[in-house]
Design a protein around this motif. Structure first.
Motif: not given
Length: 364
Positions: A162-171, A202-212, A235-243
């Protein structure tokens, strides 16, 4: 300067419209990215990317397209590098539901099940013609205490895989009717242990976090801002530009201003442009597209491509192909530097410190 900038954007639109994935020569091999290779001819080679950083090999109900079949899908496209996401939030094993959106009240709960299936498949069926990065998707950001212990279990069972974490849900508002609880500000402070472990590995993490949402466009932005402020070295990757589907009409100028501010403030933040909602509701409108092209050209070292394809058993290659092309459509309009960084994989190679390099784009 402004006149030149507008000319460059219009020119890129005209040049990009000539690109097509239908009449291209033979696809490039994985090995061709290990050394300096022939330049990439954007007039004759596809605009679809060589990397899919957001690909769910496992669905919500566990009834998936076989691992080798998904890999065969990739081999028929331009993709040679991919993140192997599970889906960390699954329906109950005894549920007859396959789409949580059609089953309000049925819980979608964090679990390790998909990750372990992916890992077992990687060990048994690792392909020779693709570079796959296995990701941990189990983390419950609203209940983060067990995360480090589970990370250690993953490393014990599958060392070095394993070398990454995500996609995980903030909101994720889409799962509100399925018992999903957004992480609270207090919860985010409790991420410190596993975020430190991610930094150490040194793993990135991809977070799903809706803007609104449509009523309150930036309702949940403070949660992402807190995560970035508390963990600026991750190293945080914000998924879907927050949309999301809950927010399909956000003011484009406001959206870009928010993203630009955060990218300027947090050098380790990256964005992914996965999920076809971006093209369906934003990029496909010409007035919007010009603004997003300018944004992506300016921040070309901070953006990753991805399909957000989910390997439900009934999905076919044509479904993957359509998702890849929809999420990649805007790439054909980028300038050469941005196209190389995003579509040809340079950002991905640098983020993971891989021994690969993107080809230069042909000039003239």
């Amino acid at each position: 300067m402004r006149r030149y900038f507008l000319f460059a954007v219009v020119a890129s639109l005209l040049i990009g419209s000539c690109a097509s994935s239908d009449n291209s020569p033979e696809r490039r091999s994985l090995d061709s990215f290990k050394h300096s290779s022939a330049c990439y001819d954007r007039h004759t080679e596809p605009f679809t990317p060589v990397v899919d950083t957001h690909l769910h090999y496992r669905p919500f109900d566990g009834r998936a397209i076989p691992f080798n079949e998904v890999n065969a899908f990739l081999s028929r496209t331009t993709v040679r590098f991919a993140n192997v996401y599970g889906i960390g939030q699954m329906l109950p094993a005894n549920s007859r539901c396959s789409n949580y959106l059609k089953c309000p009240g049925t819980p979608v709960s964090p679990t390790t099940r998909n990750d372990f299936v992916n890992a077992a498949n990687m060990v048994e069926y690792k392909p020779d013609d693709l570079h796959l990065t296995l990701s941990m998707t189990f983390t419950d950001l609203s209940n983060p205490e067990p995360t480090v212990e589970l990370m250690n279990l993953y490393e014990k069972e599958y060392p070095g895989l394993f070398h990454w974490m995500g996609e995980v849900n903030l909101v994720k508002q889409a799962q509100f009717f399925n018992h999903h609880e957004p992480a609270t500000p207090k919860d985010i402070t409790k991420w410190a242990g596993f975020m430190a472990e991610l930094r150490a590995r040194d793993y990135p993490i991809t977070i799903h976090s809706d803007l609104g949402n449509k009523a309150e466009p930036t309702l949940y932005l403070p949660l992402m801002e807190q995560a970035l402020a508390l963990y600026p070295d991750n190293k945080i990757v914000w998924a879907h530009l927050g949309l999301s589907y809950e927010q399909t009409n956000m003011d484009v100028s406001e959206h870009i201003a928010i993203l630009s501010r955060l990218l300027d403030q947090y050098p380790n933040l990256m964005l992914d442009i996965s999920w076809r909602i971006l093209d369906d509701y934003y990029f496909s409108k010409s007035a919007n597209r010009i603004q997003y092209i300018a944004f992506m050209n300016q921040y070309s070292e901070r953006i990753l491509p991805g399909s957000d394809f989910v390997a439900f058993r009934n999905n076919t290659f044509k479904v993957y192909q359509k998702e890849l092309e929809a999420t990649s459509h805007i790439l054909q309009y980028l300038d050469d530097n941005a196209f190389r960084n995003i579509a040809l994989g340079e950002n991905y190679f640098k983020l993971l410190k891989l021994d690969y390099q993107a080809p230069e784009v042909c000039q003239g």
